[in-house]
Enzyme design. Structure first.
Site, mmCIF file in Angstrom:
data_model
loop_
_atom_site.group_PDB
_atom_site.id
_atom_site.type_symbol
_atom_site.label_atom_id
_atom_site.label_comp_id
_atom_site.label_asym_id
_atom_site.label_seq_id
_atom_site.Cartn_x
_atom_site.Cartn_y
_atom_site.Cartn_z
ATOM 1 N N LYS A 178 0.771 -1.673 -0.051
ATOM 2 C CA LYS A 178 0.389 -0.145 -0.213
ATOM 3 C C LYS A 178 0.709 1.233 0.414
ATOM 4 O O LYS A 178 0.637 1.467 -0.867
ATOM 5 C CB LYS A 178 -0.589 0.227 1.253
ATOM 6 C CG LYS A 178 -1.768 1.131 1.659
ATOM 7 C CD LYS A 178 -3.085 1.221 2.465
ATOM 8 C CE LYS A 178 -1.916 0.602 3.717
ATOM 9 N NZ LYS A 178 -1.168 1.749 4.572
ATOM 10 N N THR A 179 1.845 1.356 0.562
ATOM 11 C CA THR A 179 2.894 2.749 1.019
ATOM 12 C C THR A 179 3.148 2.841 -0.375
ATOM 13 O O THR A 179 3.141 3.875 -0.650
ATOM 14 C CB THR A 179 3.044 2.616 1.753
ATOM 15 O OG1 THR A 179 2.703 2.526 3.559
ATOM 16 C CG2 THR A 179 4.076 3.385 2.504
ATOM 17 N N ASP B 60 -4.121 8.378 2.810
ATOM 18 C CA ASP B 60 -3.718 6.513 3.664
ATOM 19 C C ASP B 60 -4.750 6.349 4.374
ATOM 20 O O ASP B 60 -5.189 7.341 5.410
ATOM 21 C CB ASP B 60 -2.116 7.231 4.108
ATOM 22 C CG ASP B 60 -2.085 5.634 3.907
ATOM 23 O OD1 ASP B 60 -2.694 4.513 3.248
ATOM 24 O OD2 ASP B 60 -0.645 5.691 4.230
ATOM 25 N N ARG C 182 -1.180 -10.451 9.987
ATOM 26 C CA ARG C 182 0.028 -10.040 10.490
ATOM 27 C C ARG C 182 1.013 -10.793 10.537
ATOM 28 O O ARG C 182 2.200 -10.772 10.669
ATOM 29 C CB ARG C 182 -0.077 -9.677 12.052
ATOM 30 C CG ARG C 182 -1.175 -8.727 12.936
ATOM 31 C CD ARG C 182 -0.885 -7.807 11.769
ATOM 32 N NE ARG C 182 -2.056 -7.500 10.474
ATOM 33 C CZ ARG C 182 -1.150 -6.147 9.316
ATOM 34 N NH1 ARG C 182 -1.057 -5.583 9.204
ATOM 35 N NH2 ARG C 182 -2.696 -6.823 7.978
#
Length: 763
Positions: free
Chosen positions: A46-47, A243, A625
């Site tokens: 995503k980033t 974001d 995670r």
């Protein structure tokens, strides 16, 4: 199969902006005009997508000052800045003077609060406010609210400051003014809260102060009331990026929507399946309904995962698929092979902690450091047993986002009370609890008492017991001190005949600790849960005689606290944290504890569809995670918050695909039930049977008649049904797992039986 490299590891000669990207990421980065919705699944880069999108705009000639990127944490904003600097070889740093100016070489990137605070410093005077305003933090807000309640003659027992602030925070996140809120109020209590909201805002203005929510609300008001300011910022920031859009509240939505009205170059990125902050005011509808607001929006899904193995992703997708009204996406990875997810049934919470520590130690011997392993739980109170298990095993650990259990204020307060009951000459403990809960014994009174102690050579307790002899203490103060002394003396008498758990119950009642801690906020509920969990610890000492019970408990608690301090200096440590804190993190091995109905999903979600959907999203976040190893625990019975319960396994476990699981249990009958059900399913599919694993102690009753008839309706043997057994008498079915039932007999025994072979009669 060997995992392929993350796209960031592309060759040195590749295009730095597009070279490291996969096809959907490239499509997103190429988009330059109009609204863009990027649905970015867990671990999908995503980033990378949002930073490369900004870098591509700059590379294509868009001036950096025309670009705004809004995040939820300063860490995320700084990471984006660093990546853009590297991508475009920008060596010059940003200065305060360059912020939002045409001389800056980087776009404006920051949190909603920081961006709005800077904007208000420039233009709040247009609202008749002074630009030298101060920003109130949580402590400042609470002090101000105490003043509001005092002015209104509202007793804190009726309405706690934190509870009032929680209501106000919710109003502000929805951009609801006091007047609008009052129009909707339906109860006298709510009208009083809203009157407090109005007065709170007045006092803020008189102090030339804003709280964090006001930073956004005042900016939205500025845009509405001073159109030329809105127009200036619309011209300045023609390209907007948000974001974690699924975490925005309504006020933040209004801020972004107003800025985007003119040029509509709005790129939002997020994942509705990871919206887990409704309690903070986040509204998942903002991302779900983005395409209603912008019918011409381009939607791009990032479904390739660079973190987890396929069994983990397949299982997580299956869990979240049960939530309605979500954009469908299917996460996939080139890491197609990996260990199965371990679903581990244990007898109780103590066994759960032991097995979790054993699993962590086993993987550490295989090369996975403790630093890359985590235990996740739904509530902070669950951490206590894991902490104790770590200490018994000598494993270093860290608590993320919270104080270690025995260091929590409310826990230390109860421990101090018990220490004073055992030894009233413990001056430190006495000073800690003399005003807990508040008894209106201020610092001046305490200073006089301590001065009297030094002057006369008497202990502080002796001075309290003889407070009528001390000059300058008013009759009202003497009465409050005497009441406190009488309370302690009464509890000291009880300590002679009661175990520590019973004594603590009387202590909590006598001091009215519960209403003081449970102040109407989620934090207050958590503090009370921690006290209840402390009671769970005390029950271990119920078999000892009263004096030994209290002394032994306090001794263990003090030793645990000392070990806590020693463990803090260790580096390679196992991480313990709540599920809400784990978003954005990743670990080689993730353990999710307490997967039982009433624990996770939390009991508060039982009758609320939206809360239950959020609990499911929380499970999805926890599962994703994990990189390689995922272990899920559930207990057949659990003592939590001072109460033992027989909870059924979490409904989330029903959604896990059997082909991705390895089931373990310390009960052979549970394993038998799984094998039976699995065999039946495989027979229907025409497949062969496969092994199901079991481990640990096998503690099950085998007093069952193998010749029992099977011509009865097993469906009638549901939880709560009354049954009769020829050897054990009558009882009640407390849990059922497939073909296995747990029965609590009226005589006090609890046994497990296989329905198909047990001589049970339905009553």
């Amino acid at each position: 199969m060997k995992a392929t490299a993350h796209p960031s590891r592309a060759g040195k000669n590749a295009d730095p902006i597009f070279g490291p990207l996969n096809a959907p990421q490239r499509e997103a980065v190429k988009h330059s005009k109009g609204p863009l919705l990027i649905l970015a699944g867990a671990g999908s880069g995503k980033t990378r997508a949002i930073t490369h999108h900004i870098a591509q705009l700059m590379h294509a000639g868009v001036p950096p000052w025309q670009i705004l990127a809004v995040t939820f944490t300063n860490k995320a904003a700084n990471e984006m800045k660093d990546r853009i600097r590297r991508l475009l070889s920008i060596t010059q740093g940003e200065t305060i003077e360059e912020w939002g100016s045409k001389t800056g070489r980087l776009p404006v990137m920051g949190t909603f609060h920081s961006v709005c605070a800077r904007l208000l410093r420039r233009d709040i005077e247009k609202l008749g406010r002074d630009r030298s305003f101060v920003i109130y933090d949580a402590d400042d807000q609470e002090k101000l609210m105490k003043q509001v309640l005092k002015e209104a003659n509202i007793d804190e027992k009726e309405l706690k400051p934190r509870a009032a602030l929680a209501y106000i925070g919710r109003f502000k996140s929805e951009a609801v003014s006091p007047r609008e809120a009052m129009n909707e109020a339906t109860t006298e209590r709510m009208r009083r809260i809203i009157s407090g909201y109005q007065r709170y805002q007045t006092l803020l203005r008189e102090a030339n102060a804003l709280d964090f929510d006001d930073l956004i609300l005042e900016t939205v008001r500025l845009f509405h009331e001073v159109p030329e300011v809105l127009d200036r910022y619309q011209e300045t920031w023609q390209y907007l990026h948000v974001d974690e859009y699924q975490d925005t509240n309504h006020a933040q939505y209004l801020f972004i929507t107003l800025l985007a009205q003119k040029y509509r170059n709005l790129c939002v990125i997020g994942d509705p399946d990871q919206s887990i902050y409704a309690f903070r005011g986040a509204d998942v509808r903002n991302i779900l309904e983005f395409e209603k607001d912008y019918p011409d929006a381009v939607r791009i899904k990032l479904e390739q995962n660079y973190r987890s193995t396929q069994p983990i992703l397949t299982s997580a997708d299956r869990v979240i698929a049960a939530n309605p009204n979500r954009p469908e996406k299917t996460m996939w990875t080139q890491r197609t092979e990996g260990p199965k997810i371990v679903v581990h049934e244990v007898a109780d919470e103590r066994k759960e902690a032991e097995e979790a520590i054993r699993a962590a130690e086993h993987l550490r011997t295989g090369g996975v450091p403790f630093n890359d392993q985590v235990i996740l739980y739904r509530t902070n109170a669950q951490s206590r047993l894991f902490e104790e298990a770590c200490m018994r095993s000598g494993i270093p650990y860290r608590i993320v986002g919270g104080v270690k259990f025995y260091a929590r204020r409310e826990v230390k307060d109860v421990l101090a009370y018990l220490a004073v009951i055992l030894n009233p000459f413990d001056t430190l403990s006495l000073l800690r609890i003399i005003n807990v809960p508040a008894r209106k014994l201020g610092l001046t009174t305490l200073a006089r008492l301590q001065a009297e102690s030094q002057k006369t050579g008497r202990t502080l307790w002796e001075c309290l017991a003889n407070c009528s002899d001390i000059e300058d203490l008013s009759e009202a103060v003497q009465r409050r001190i005497t009441s406190f002394v009488d309370c302690i003396e009464e509890l000291r008498k009880r300590a002679e005949t009661e175990t520590v758990s019973a004594l603590a119950h009387h202590l909590l009642t006598a001091t009215e600790m519960e209403p003081w801690l449970r102040d109407g906020t989620e934090e207050g509920e958590e503090r009370w849960e921690n006290v209840q969990e402390l009671l769970s610890v005390m029950h271990k000492y119920d078999t000892l005689d009263p004096s030994t019970s209290l002394l032994s408990f306090l001794e263990e608690a003090s030793l645990v606290s000392e070990v806590d301090k020693l463990q803090d200096v260790r580096d390679d440590a196992l991480t313990l944290m709540t599920l809400h804190l784990c978003k954005g993190l990743e670990f080689e091995h993730v353990m999710i504890a307490g997967c039982e109905e009433g624990i996770f999903p939390h009991a508060s979600s039982s009758f609320d569809r939206e809360q239950l959907e959020e609990e499911r999203r929380l499970m999805y976040v926890g599962m994703t995670r994990a990189k390689t190893h995922l272990t899920i625990f559930f207990a057949r019975r659990r003592m939590l918050w001072g109460e033992t319960k027989d909870n059924s396994p979490s409904r989330f476990l029903d959604d896990l695909p059997e082909e991705c699981l390895e089931r373990r249990s310390d009960s052979i009958l549970s394993v038998f039930g799984w094998v039976s059900e699995k065999g039946r399913q495989q027979a229907l599919r025409g497949e062969s049977s496969s092994d199901v694993h079991g481990s640990g102690d096998l503690r099950v009753e085998f007093n069952q008649d193998l010749n029992a008839s099977d011509d009865f309706n097993q469906e009638s043997f549901a939880e709560g049904a009354r049954v009769e057994h020829p050897a054990f008498g009558t009882g009640t079915i407390v849990t059922r797992r497939g073909d296995i039932v747990d029965i609590r007999f009226d005589a006090g025994q609890r046994k497990s039986f296989v329905l198909s072979i047990a001589p049970l009669k339905l009553l």
